[in-house]
Motif scaffolding. Structure first.
Motif, PDB file in Angstrom:
ATOM      1  N   ARG A  41       8.408  21.242  26.678  1.00 33.89           N
ATOM      2  CA  ARG A  41       9.264  20.773  25.583  1.00 33.89           C
ATOM      3  C   ARG A  41      10.602  20.279  26.137  1.00 33.89           C
ATOM      4  N   GLN A  43      11.179  19.287  29.180  1.00 29.50           N
ATOM      5  CA  GLN A  43      10.925  18.111  29.999  1.00 29.50           C
ATOM      6  C   GLN A  43      10.835  16.858  29.137  1.00 29.50           C
ATOM      7  N   ARG A  44      10.229  16.999  27.966  1.00 28.60           N
ATOM      8  CA  ARG A  44      10.100  15.867  27.042  1.00 28.60           C
ATOM      9  C   ARG A  44      11.476  15.373  26.606  1.00 28.60           C
ATOM     10  N   LYS A  47      13.266  13.661  29.611  1.00 36.63           N
ATOM     11  CA  LYS A  47      12.753  12.318  29.878  1.00 36.63           C
ATOM     12  C   LYS A  47      13.352  11.314  28.905  1.00 36.63           C
ATOM     13  N   ARG A  48      13.410  11.703  27.645  1.00 39.32           N
ATOM     14  CA  ARG A  48      13.973  10.807  26.621  1.00 39.32           C
ATOM     15  C   ARG A  48      15.448  10.558  26.892  1.00 39.32           C
TER      16      ARG A  48
END
Length: 65
Positions: A41, A43-44, A47-48
């Motif tokens: 979660r 990491q998501r 990345k964004r």
């Protein structure tokens, strides 16, 4: 009467090397299956955030030029 030979490795090495002993294939992105959901979660979101920061930097560079 019992058998005398219990094990042999004869010819196995030759057979293995006929087509070459290959390393397992490595893929560009290893699977994230079984990875901690809390980490995934975060990491998501990370990345964004980096994606948006890059886009903003490009826009700022265009405006300055």
């Amino acid at each position: 009467m019992s058998k005398t030979k219990n094990h042999t490795n004869h010819n196995q090495n030759k057979k293995a090397h006929r087509n070459g002993i290959k390393k397992p294939k490595t893929y560009r992105h290893p699977s994230l299956k079984g990875v901690c959901p809390k980490f995934l979660r975060n990491q998501r979101f990370a990345k964004r955030g980096t994606l948006l920061a890059g886009i903003k930097a490009k826009v700022a560079a265009k405006a300055a030029a």
